[in-house]
Design an enzyme around this catalytic site. Structure first.
Site: not given
Length: 301
Positions: A60, A64, A140
Site C-alpha cells: 500500500h 513506511d 487497512h
C-alpha cells in the site's frame, strides 16, 4: 525458500529499526516485498545483489512501505541496470514515481513496468512455470493488499537404484522427472512410479501487513507454510487497533490458528515498545509455532 527481513517496524524509522521491507527467495526468484525508507541500504547490508531483484511487490501507499522505492529505482539506474523491473502496486504509485522522475529529469535506462492493482478480491498477479503470486485483500485505512507466494509442484525425483536396475537409458531421465512412463533398453515400458519418488511438497508464503483483524483472508492463506502477519500492538493497547486498522500479536496468532498455517512470523511492531519478547508470549497463548521478525534476520524453510 528463504526470507530475509530488511525492516519490520512500523511508522518512523529509528537508529536501530527500519520500516517494512523483505526479500523472499523462492524457486530461483528474488522478490522484494515492500520498500520502506532505507531499503537499499539494508539490501547492501544483507548482501542482496541488486541485479537479482526483478519484481517488487508494494502492499500500500503509506510511506513506511514505499518511500524507499524512488531511491532504489534511481540507484538501479546509476548502476547502469538493463533488466526490466516489474512493480506490482496499488494504482497511484506509478503516477508518483513518474512525476518524481520527470521533475528530476532522471528517466531510467531500463524498462520500468507497473502492474497497477485495484481489485478488492484476491487475484493472480504473477505466474511462471515455478511460482504463482496472488493478492490478499487486507483491511487497512487505505487500499492494501498482502501477497501470497506459492511454489508449483516440482518435478519427480529419480530413484537412481531403481532406474539403474530397470536398465533405463539416460536419455529418458528428463521424461521420468516429468512423470512419463518410458522404455527400458529392451523396449519394455517401465511404470514411472516404480523408478521415481514424489517431489517435495510445494511451499507457500503469505505476507499480511498492514491490516486490522480480518477473518476473510483465512480461506486465501489456509495451510500456508509460513505466514507473516503484522502485530503492531500488544493486547494492553488493543484499543489503538480500531482507529489505526492494525492488529495485536494475539489477533495475528488467532488468524494463524484458524488458517492452520505452519509457522507464524510476527512483525510491523510499534516503536513504543522497548522489547519484543511480549509479542511472542502473547501470540503463543493462541498459536504454538511463533517466530519474531527482526531487522537482518533470515528464515529458511
Amino acid at each position: 525458500m528463504k526470507l530475509t527481513i530488511l525492516g519490520c517496524y512500523s511508522a518512523t524509522p529509528q537508529v536501530n529499526t527500519n520500516p517494512t521491507a523483505q526479500i523472499l527467495e523462492i524457486k530461483n526468484h528474488t522478490f522484494l516485498i515492500d520498500c520502506g525508507e532505507g531499503t537499499q541500504v539494508e539490501l547492501r547490508r544483507n548482501k542482496v545483489k541488486f541485479s537479482r531483484v526483478r519484481h517488487i511487490f508494494i502492499s500500500h501507499l503509506h510511506g513506511d512501505h514505499c518511500f524507499g522505492l524512488a531511491g532504489l529505482i534511481s540507484t538501479f539506474n546509476l548502476l547502469t541496470r538493463e533488466a526490466d523491473l516489474h512493480i506490482y502496486a496499488p494504482k497511484g504509485l506509478k503516477e508518483v514515481i513518474i512525476m518524481q522522475m520527470k521533475l528530476s529529469k532522471s528517466w531510467t535506462n531500463y524498462q520500468l513496468i507497473f502492474h497497477e492493482l485495484t481489485s478488492t478480491s484476491s487475484e493472480l498477479i504473477y505466474e511462471d512455470d515455478k511460482v504463482e503470486v496472488y493478492t490478499i485483500p487486507l483491511d487497512h485505512r487505505i487500499y492494501t493488499n498482502g501477497f501470497l507466494f506459492k511454489e508449483k509442484l516440482g518435478e519427480r525425483k529419480l530413484d537412481m537404484n531403481a532406474v539403474l536396475n530397470a536398465d533405463i537409458d539416460m536419455a529418458y531421465y528428463r521424461k521420468l522427472k516429468q512423470g512419463a512412463n518410458v522404455p527400458d533398453n529392451k523396449g519394455n515400458i517401465i511404470d514411472n512410479l516404480m523408478v521415481t519418488k514424489a517431489p517435495n511438497p510445494p511451499k507457500s508464503y503469505a505476507f499480511c501487513s498492514d491490516t486490522a483483524y480480518n477473518e476473510s483472508i483465512i480461506p486465501i492463506i489456509e495451510k500456508v507454510t509460513v505466514l507473516y502477519h503484522e502485530s503492531t500492538f500488544l493486547e494492553k493497547n488493543k484499543s489503538l487497533t480500531i482507529s489505526t486498522k492494525h492488529s495485536t500479536a494475539q489477533e495475528a496468532a488467532t488468524i494463524a490458528k484458524k488458517a492452520n498455517v505452519g509457522t507464524l512470523i510476527l512483525g510491523h511492531y510499534s516503536t513504543r515498545y522497548d522489547g519484543l519478547s511480549e509479542f511472542k508470549v502473547e501470540a503463543e497463548k493462541v498459536f504454538a509455532n511463533v517466530e519474531l521478525a527482526r531487522d537482518g534476520k533470515t528464515f529458511e524453510f
